[in-house]
Design a protein around this motif. Structure first.
Motif, short mmCIF file in Angstrom:
data_model
loop_
_atom_site.label_atom_id
_atom_site.label_comp_id
_atom_site.label_asym_id
_atom_site.label_seq_id
_atom_site.Cartn_x
_atom_site.Cartn_y
_atom_site.Cartn_z
N HIS A 1 0.84 -1.20 0.00
CA HIS A 1 0.00 0.00 0.00
C HIS A 1 0.87 1.25 0.00
O HIS A 1 0.61 2.19 -0.76
CB HIS A 1 -0.91 -0.02 1.23
CG HIS A 1 -1.84 1.15 1.31
ND1 HIS A 1 -2.97 1.26 0.53
CD2 HIS A 1 -1.80 2.28 2.09
CE1 HIS A 1 -3.59 2.40 0.81
NE2 HIS A 1 -2.91 3.03 1.76
N GLN A 2 1.90 1.26 0.83
CA GLN A 2 2.78 2.42 0.92
C GLN A 2 3.54 2.66 -0.38
O GLN A 2 3.75 3.81 -0.79
CB GLN A 2 3.75 2.24 2.08
CG GLN A 2 3.10 2.32 3.46
CD GLN A 2 4.03 1.89 4.58
OE1 GLN A 2 5.07 1.25 4.35
NE2 GLN A 2 3.68 2.25 5.81
N GLN A 3 3.92 1.59 -1.05
CA GLN A 3 4.67 1.72 -2.31
C GLN A 3 3.74 1.76 -3.53
O GLN A 3 4.20 1.72 -4.66
CB GLN A 3 5.68 0.58 -2.44
CG GLN A 3 6.78 0.64 -1.38
CD GLN A 3 7.97 -0.25 -1.74
OE1 GLN A 3 8.32 -0.38 -2.90
NE2 GLN A 3 8.59 -0.84 -0.73
N LYS A 4 2.42 1.84 -3.27
CA LYS A 4 1.41 2.00 -4.32
C LYS A 4 1.54 0.93 -5.41
O LYS A 4 1.67 1.24 -6.60
CB LYS A 4 1.49 3.41 -4.93
CG LYS A 4 1.21 4.53 -3.93
CD LYS A 4 1.15 5.88 -4.60
CE LYS A 4 0.92 7.00 -3.59
NZ LYS A 4 -0.35 6.85 -2.86
N VAL A 5 1.52 -0.30 -4.98
CA VAL A 5 1.51 -1.43 -5.93
C VAL A 5 0.12 -1.51 -6.51
O VAL A 5 -0.85 -1.86 -5.81
CB VAL A 5 1.89 -2.75 -5.23
CG1 VAL A 5 1.80 -3.91 -6.21
CG2 VAL A 5 3.30 -2.65 -4.65
N ASP A 6 -0.03 -1.17 -7.79
CA ASP A 6 -1.34 -1.07 -8.43
C ASP A 6 -1.66 -2.38 -9.15
O ASP A 6 -1.14 -2.65 -10.23
CB ASP A 6 -1.35 0.09 -9.42
CG ASP A 6 -2.71 0.75 -9.50
OD1 ASP A 6 -3.67 0.18 -8.97
OD2 ASP A 6 -2.80 1.85 -10.09
#
Length: 405
Positions: A254-259
């Motif tokens: 979530h913090q590294q914005k894994v989309d």
């Protein structure tokens, strides 16, 4: 003294003696010795939270049975919890089984971890002591021919099979948007065996496995592993690990914005109300195929409210432990004996259905309950809903999840 006087005096003495006996604790009013159940859980170490939750569920069942008058077939005999801490280590679990055996336990319930359950059940088998597995999903636990081992919940083979039926259905209804996946798993028996099953099943529902990534338990930093996931650009991240690592990995993604289209797990150790309560943004739209209660069962709803009223979360460890104790007690009642062989025979023919799981009646084959099933779940910011199968579903799946902002 004449005969009548002597008789009268004798009757008075006898009456007094009888009164003394009736009033003496431990004689006429003696209570039967309690039936000891060994609770073998990891209540310290890396798995302490889940172990404590499992112990709580078992204790709730024991307290409920005692409050209702104890074991009816054994003259009101009460249950007693004999507590053990495996310290999240297999060798300690074995030592605790041996210690409790000397303490006179009639059965065991545990162990949460498959890696602990495998040697612990083997140790109990030497004494033919019944062992109810509350949580421990490796199918090796029930495939070794140990006659004393019984598992109410489904194992990872059944869970993976059903999980992919559910995932395939959700993906199909979304137009088949997911085509690739990365598998992340912890490196003990639980995660490794589950990952092998996952890899074998994915191609069958049209998903390509880009990579299988393993990690140790405990792991304190997932930064590099998450960077690898981002580089692979999968549609799905499929996770199999325990509480602490599950939550840390999800938070790191979530913090590294894994989309991705979805984060999916089978028997995800940290997918529970604690995750939703403490990290709602991280939890939202995550999916897990796991042990769960039947949300349409009034007893389940009642018990959830009671547990939460005490400030505790109603996680799967709680009700898996609770129902495992109840299943064992049902066997004792039907056997009308705590004799180990008699109870094992009763478990082998069990049709127990007084549970609040999404199960049919109990039917043990080689120690595995054929009526056990897990369900597909999805988290919102405030709750967890069953989304598959339809007969237990309380909500529709959100898939693919909305793009991250």
């Amino acid at each position: 003294m004449n005969l009548n006087a002597r008789l009268s005096r004798r009757l008075v003495l006898q009456a007094g003696a009888a009164t003394a006996v009736m009033g003496a604790p431990g004689l006429v009013l003696a209570q039967p010795k309690p039936l000891k159940i060994g609770l073998v859980h990891p209540v310290s170490g890396a798995l302490a939270y889940s172990g404590a939750q499992g112990r709580l569920g078992c204790q709730l069942a024991i307290d409920e049975i005692n409050a209702a008058g104890g074991l009816k077939a054994l003259g009101g005999t009460k249950l007693e919890a004999a507590l053990a801490d495996s310290q999240s280590r297999p060798e300690v679990g074995v030592a605790e089984v041996e210690r409790l055996q000397q303490d006179g336990v009639s059965a065991y319930v545990g162990c949460f971890s498959s890696a602990i359950a495998l040697p612990a059940t083997q140790a109990a088998a030497k004494y033919n002591t019944p062992f109810m597995i509350d949580v421990g999903v490796s199918d090796a636990i029930v495939s070794r021919g140990l006659k004393n081992v019984f598992r109410l919940a489904p194992g990872n083979g059944k869970c993976v099979e059903d999980a992919f039926a559910g995932l395939a259905d959700v993906n199909k209804k979304a137009g088949g948007v997911a085509k690739t996946a990365v598998i992340v798993h912890e490196d003990s028996e639980f995660g490794t065996s589950t990952a092998k099953l996952l890899s074998a099943k994915l191609s069958g529902i049209g998903l390509e496995v880009k990579e299988v990534l393993k990690h140790a338990t405990p792991t304190r930093d997932f930064s590099n592993l998450v960077l690898r996931i981002k580089a692979l650009k999968p549609d799905l991240v499929i996770v199999s690990n325990y509480q602490n690592e599950y939550v840390l990995l999800a938070r790191s993604m979530h913090q590294q914005k894994v989309d991705v289209a979805g984060i999916f797990s089978v028997l995800g150790g940290g997918f529970n109300y604690r995750l939703v309560k403490e990290q709602p943004d991280v939890a939202q739209y995550m999916m897990d195929f796991n042990h769960w209660y039947n949300p349409r069962n009034p007893k389940a709803q009642e018990m959830r409210k009671a547990v939460e009223a005490k400030g505790t979360l109603f996680t799967f460890e709680v009700y898996c432990g609770y129902n495992s104790v109840k299943c064992y007690v049902d066997a004792v009642e039907r056997a009308k004996s705590a004799d180990k062989a008699a109870v094992i025979a009763a478990l082998e023919t069990s049709t127990w259905s007084d549970h609040f799981m999404p199960y049919g009646p109990t039917k043990f084959v080689n120690g595995q309950n054929q009526g056990g099933r897990a369900v597909l779940l999805q988290a919102t910011k405030t709750d967890i809903d069953v989304i598959w199968p339809d007969e237990f579903a309380a909500a529709k799946a959100v898939f693919p999840r909305p793009k991250l902002g």
